[in-house]
Design a protein around this motif. Structure first.
Motif, PDB file in Angstrom:
ATOM      1  N   GLU A  37       0.805  -1.226   0.000  1.00 41.32           N
ATOM      2  CA  GLU A  37       0.000   0.000   0.000  1.00 41.32           C
ATOM      3  C   GLU A  37       0.837   1.276   0.000  1.00 41.32           C
ATOM      4  O   GLU A  37       0.522   2.235   0.692  1.00 41.32           O
ATOM      5  CB  GLU A  37      -0.967   0.031   1.184  1.00 41.32           C
ATOM      6  CG  GLU A  37      -1.968  -1.109   1.155  1.00 41.32           C
ATOM      7  CD  GLU A  37      -3.008  -0.951   2.255  1.00 41.32           C
ATOM      8  OE1 GLU A  37      -3.866  -0.083   2.121  1.00 41.32           O
ATOM      9  OE2 GLU A  37      -2.928  -1.682   3.254  1.00 41.32           O
ATOM     10  N   VAL A  38       1.964   1.246  -0.739  1.00 37.58           N
ATOM     11  CA  VAL A  38       2.713   2.484  -0.957  1.00 37.58           C
ATOM     12  C   VAL A  38       2.000   3.206  -2.100  1.00 37.58           C
ATOM     13  O   VAL A  38       1.891   2.656  -3.187  1.00 37.58           O
ATOM     14  CB  VAL A  38       4.170   2.199  -1.407  1.00 37.58           C
ATOM     15  CG1 VAL A  38       4.994   3.475  -1.383  1.00 37.58           C
ATOM     16  CG2 VAL A  38       4.793   1.122  -0.560  1.00 37.58           C
ATOM     17  N   PRO A  39       1.496   4.421  -1.856  1.00 42.53           N
ATOM     18  CA  PRO A  39       0.672   5.044  -2.886  1.00 42.53           C
ATOM     19  C   PRO A  39       1.502   5.702  -3.988  1.00 42.53           C
ATOM     20  O   PRO A  39       1.191   6.776  -4.447  1.00 42.53           O
ATOM     21  CB  PRO A  39      -0.129   6.089  -2.104  1.00 42.53           C
ATOM     22  CG  PRO A  39       0.738   6.423  -0.947  1.00 42.53           C
ATOM     23  CD  PRO A  39       1.578   5.212  -0.648  1.00 42.53           C
ATOM     24  N   LEU A  40       2.572   5.041  -4.402  1.00 37.82           N
ATOM     25  CA  LEU A  40       3.470   5.627  -5.390  1.00 37.82           C
ATOM     26  C   LEU A  40       4.317   4.514  -5.978  1.00 37.82           C
ATOM     27  O   LEU A  40       4.839   3.674  -5.249  1.00 37.82           O
ATOM     28  CB  LEU A  40       4.398   6.628  -4.686  1.00 37.82           C
ATOM     29  CG  LEU A  40       5.452   7.307  -5.550  1.00 37.82           C
ATOM     30  CD1 LEU A  40       4.817   8.360  -6.427  1.00 37.82           C
ATOM     31  CD2 LEU A  40       6.533   7.924  -4.680  1.00 37.82           C
ATOM     32  N   VAL A  41       4.445   4.525  -7.297  1.00 42.35           N
ATOM     33  CA  VAL A  41       5.379   3.611  -7.939  1.00 42.35           C
ATOM     34  C   VAL A  41       6.633   4.421  -8.224  1.00 42.35           C
ATOM     35  O   VAL A  41       6.543   5.522  -8.764  1.00 42.35           O
ATOM     36  CB  VAL A  41       4.770   3.034  -9.236  1.00 42.35           C
ATOM     37  CG1 VAL A  41       5.736   2.074  -9.897  1.00 42.35           C
ATOM     38  CG2 VAL A  41       3.449   2.347  -8.936  1.00 42.35           C
ATOM     39  N   PRO A  42       7.803   3.892  -7.845  1.00 42.51           N
ATOM     40  CA  PRO A  42       9.021   4.702  -7.999  1.00 42.51           C
ATOM     41  C   PRO A  42       9.244   5.234  -9.398  1.00 42.51           C
ATOM     42  O   PRO A  42       9.826   6.312  -9.563  1.00 42.51           O
ATOM     43  CB  PRO A  42      10.139   3.734  -7.590  1.00 42.51           C
ATOM     44  CG  PRO A  42       9.479   2.782  -6.661  1.00 42.51           C
ATOM     45  CD  PRO A  42       8.071   2.627  -7.169  1.00 42.51           C
ATOM     46  N   ALA A  43       8.756   4.512 -10.415  1.00 44.95           N
ATOM     47  CA  ALA A  43       8.951   4.991 -11.793  1.00 44.95           C
ATOM     48  C   ALA A  43       8.356   6.389 -11.978  1.00 44.95           C
ATOM     49  O   ALA A  43       8.849   7.181 -12.781  1.00 44.95           O
ATOM     50  CB  ALA A  43       8.308   4.012 -12.783  1.00 44.95           C
ATOM     51  N   GLU A  44       7.308   6.706 -11.197  1.00 45.23           N
ATOM     52  CA  GLU A  44       6.709   8.045 -11.311  1.00 45.23           C
ATOM     53  C   GLU A  44       7.700   9.128 -10.903  1.00 45.23           C
ATOM     54  O   GLU A  44       7.662  10.246 -11.421  1.00 45.23           O
ATOM     55  CB  GLU A  44       5.466   8.159 -10.412  1.00 45.23           C
ATOM     56  CG  GLU A  44       4.320   7.275 -10.854  1.00 45.23           C
ATOM     57  CD  GLU A  44       3.167   7.278  -9.847  1.00 45.23           C
ATOM     58  OE1 GLU A  44       2.892   8.337  -9.254  1.00 45.23           O
ATOM     59  OE2 GLU A  44       2.573   6.202  -9.654  1.00 45.23           O
ATOM     60  N   ILE A  45       8.572   8.810  -9.922  1.00 43.93           N
ATOM     61  CA  ILE A  45       9.576   9.787  -9.492  1.00 43.93           C
ATOM     62  C   ILE A  45      10.557  10.041 -10.630  1.00 43.93           C
ATOM     63  O   ILE A  45      10.933  11.183 -10.898  1.00 43.93           O
ATOM     64  CB  ILE A  45      10.339   9.285  -8.245  1.00 43.93           C
ATOM     65  CG1 ILE A  45       9.347   8.940  -7.127  1.00 43.93           C
ATOM     66  CG2 ILE A  45      11.352  10.322  -7.770  1.00 43.93           C
ATOM     67  CD1 ILE A  45      10.005   8.297  -5.918  1.00 43.93           C
ATOM     68  N   LEU A  46      10.941   8.955 -11.316  1.00 47.10           N
ATOM     69  CA  LEU A  46      11.886   9.115 -12.418  1.00 47.10           C
ATOM     70  C   LEU A  46      11.280   9.953 -13.531  1.00 47.10           C
ATOM     71  O   LEU A  46      11.936  10.837 -14.089  1.00 47.10           O
ATOM     72  CB  LEU A  46      12.312   7.746 -12.957  1.00 47.10           C
ATOM     73  CG  LEU A  46      13.076   6.871 -11.957  1.00 47.10           C
ATOM     74  CD1 LEU A  46      13.537   5.592 -12.626  1.00 47.10           C
ATOM     75  CD2 LEU A  46      14.270   7.629 -11.379  1.00 47.10           C
ATOM     76  N   GLY A  77      -3.313  14.296   1.258  1.00 47.24           N
ATOM     77  CA  GLY A  77      -4.578  13.572   1.131  1.00 47.24           C
ATOM     78  C   GLY A  77      -4.632  12.395   2.090  1.00 47.24           C
ATOM     79  O   GLY A  77      -3.787  11.506   2.009  1.00 47.24           O
ATOM     80  N   PRO A  78      -5.612  12.378   3.005  1.00 47.91           N
ATOM     81  CA  PRO A  78      -5.687  11.287   3.980  1.00 47.91           C
ATOM     82  C   PRO A  78      -5.634   9.876   3.373  1.00 47.91           C
ATOM     83  O   PRO A  78      -4.974   9.003   3.941  1.00 47.91           O
ATOM     84  CB  PRO A  78      -7.016  11.546   4.705  1.00 47.91           C
ATOM     85  CG  PRO A  78      -7.222  13.017   4.593  1.00 47.91           C
ATOM     86  CD  PRO A  78      -6.661  13.396   3.245  1.00 47.91           C
ATOM     87  N   PRO A  79      -6.291   9.599   2.216  1.00 46.77           N
ATOM     88  CA  PRO A  79      -6.253   8.224   1.700  1.00 46.77           C
ATOM     89  C   PRO A  79      -4.848   7.767   1.345  1.00 46.77           C
ATOM     90  O   PRO A  79      -4.529   6.587   1.421  1.00 46.77           O
ATOM     91  CB  PRO A  79      -7.129   8.271   0.442  1.00 46.77           C
ATOM     92  CG  PRO A  79      -7.915   9.529   0.537  1.00 46.77           C
ATOM     93  CD  PRO A  79      -7.087  10.486   1.353  1.00 46.77           C
ATOM     94  N   THR A  80      -3.979   8.718   0.919  1.00 48.53           N
ATOM     95  CA  THR A  80      -2.605   8.315   0.618  1.00 48.53           C
ATOM     96  C   THR A  80      -1.690   8.552   1.820  1.00 48.53           C
ATOM     97  O   THR A  80      -0.664   7.902   1.958  1.00 48.53           O
ATOM     98  CB  THR A  80      -2.068   9.073  -0.627  1.00 48.53           C
ATOM     99  OG1 THR A  80      -2.513  10.428  -0.573  1.00 48.53           O
ATOM    100  CG2 THR A  80      -2.566   8.441  -1.908  1.00 48.53           C
ATOM    101  N   ARG A  81      -2.080   9.484   2.711  1.00 46.38           N
ATOM    102  CA  ARG A  81      -1.227   9.749   3.876  1.00 46.38           C
ATOM    103  C   ARG A  81      -1.218   8.570   4.848  1.00 46.38           C
ATOM    104  O   ARG A  81      -0.173   8.204   5.377  1.00 46.38           O
ATOM    105  CB  ARG A  81      -1.686  11.005   4.605  1.00 46.38           C
ATOM    106  CG  ARG A  81      -0.756  11.371   5.773  1.00 46.38           C
ATOM    107  CD  ARG A  81      -1.431  12.341   6.746  1.00 46.38           C
ATOM    108  NE  ARG A  81      -1.969  13.465   6.019  1.00 46.38           N
ATOM    109  CZ  ARG A  81      -3.001  14.203   6.424  1.00 46.38           C
ATOM    110  NH1 ARG A  81      -3.600  13.936   7.560  1.00 46.38           N
ATOM    111  NH2 ARG A  81      -3.433  15.205   5.703  1.00 46.38           N
ATOM    112  N   GLU A  82      -2.378   7.973   5.061  1.00 48.02           N
ATOM    113  CA  GLU A  82      -2.465   6.938   6.089  1.00 48.02           C
ATOM    114  C   GLU A  82      -1.519   5.751   5.855  1.00 48.02           C
ATOM    115  O   GLU A  82      -0.792   5.371   6.760  1.00 48.02           O
ATOM    116  CB  GLU A  82      -3.912   6.489   6.292  1.00 48.02           C
ATOM    117  CG  GLU A  82      -4.778   7.527   7.005  1.00 48.02           C
ATOM    118  CD  GLU A  82      -4.139   8.089   8.287  1.00 48.02           C
ATOM    119  OE1 GLU A  82      -3.570   7.305   9.063  1.00 48.02           O
ATOM    120  OE2 GLU A  82      -4.188   9.316   8.495  1.00 48.02           O
TER     121      GLU A  82
END
Lengths: 193, 193
Positions: free
Chosen positions: A66-75, A100-105
């Protein structure tokens, strides 16, 4: 397909089974040492089905934990657009995720468990190393690329801890635009070297 | 003097008793709401004896909770010496505290407990607010002084979490002088505004 579930591959149950196996193997072996092949084998499905559902190991990890981020997006963020504003794009993405609470939690939960539990800490460190620090290092130019990638991470994790976890005022209630104004130049200095 | 101990004020036992009471009251009421007078009363000693042993509330807190730093030292550091190198002095003090295991361990323990325990978190936040952010804010010049003081804190706490707690490489094993070179300008930008 898991013999236990008795359902056809392609069902939501198979996906859930793959995610459960992924969480277990990542926790047992760490991020680096776990392959899509291992996860497929342990879930009783063909590795190609794991790839079909989750594309790559980074994405499977992000979904499973439940990490709300795929590292490729950072690249993409670092490479796309004006290089002199890469720091600003990074802090804006960071704030979008944390405000945003849904991604912060889930991010808070991951940070808390990494701080209090050795296994969670090792898993997060191995994921960040293989999926964030090394790839980001290859995108940067100049000396000490990987160190600079981790310095960006240090400012961001510190902002998360101070603002969202310890709730230190006035940082905790500061307008996000003020944070962009102050922190973008810090990240830019680390990114540009 | 505590009736329980039955020893003369001035003994090490009285000091230990005051420290135990201070830990309890700080945890129950928070940093701001606890006075030296309250602590003296609850320990059964005259408040002047508490001041005699510990000088001020900041110092009593630091000793009771094993924070290897009295906030006044940060103020001295900011005010003493070349203002354009204040950021460098701060990161050097920070690294001195965190690189030595005898001072690192209590800092790590405090960070861990603040992340995992709500009461410890509130206590640390109230201490940092009253004893660090506000006084540092009065020493800085320009706009957003207290916000900038917490931004310094965010970079430092992030360095602590990433280097000493999560052990993210290559930050975890980077030469301290490289960290000074990269982080001093960040802190200087926040301090100078």
């Amino acid at each position: 397909m898991s013999p236990r579930s008795g359902r056809r591959p392609g069902s939501e149950d198979t996906k859930a089974e793959i995610l459960a196996v992924a969480r277990r193997l990542f926790a047992q072996r760490g991020y680096r040492e776990t392959t899509l092949r291992d996860i497929g084998a342990a879930a009783g499905v063909d590795p190609s089905l794991v790839s079909h559902y989750f594309q790559c190991k980074e994405r499977l990890f992000s979904v499973a934990l439940e990490v709300p981020l795929v590292p490729a997006e950072i690249l993409d963020l670092l490479r796309g657009g004006d290089p002199s504003r890469a720091g600003e794009r990074v802090i804006r993405l960071f704030l979008r995720l944390w405000e945003g609470p849904p991604t912060r939690e889930p991010l808070l939960a991951m940070l808390r468990s990494a701080v209090s539990d050795d296994r969670a800490r090792e898993l997060l460190a191995s994921f960040l190393g293989a999926a964030v620090v090394e790839p980001v290092g290859t995108v940067l130019e100049g000396a000490e690329r990987e160190l600079r990638a981790t310095l960006v991470g240090s400012q961001l994790v510190g902002l998360a801890v101070a603002r969202y976890l310890l709730c230190i005022e006035p940082l905790a209630s500061a307008d996000p635009e003020r944070l962009v104004a102050w922190i973008a130049p810090t990240l830019q200095a680390y990114l540009a070297g």
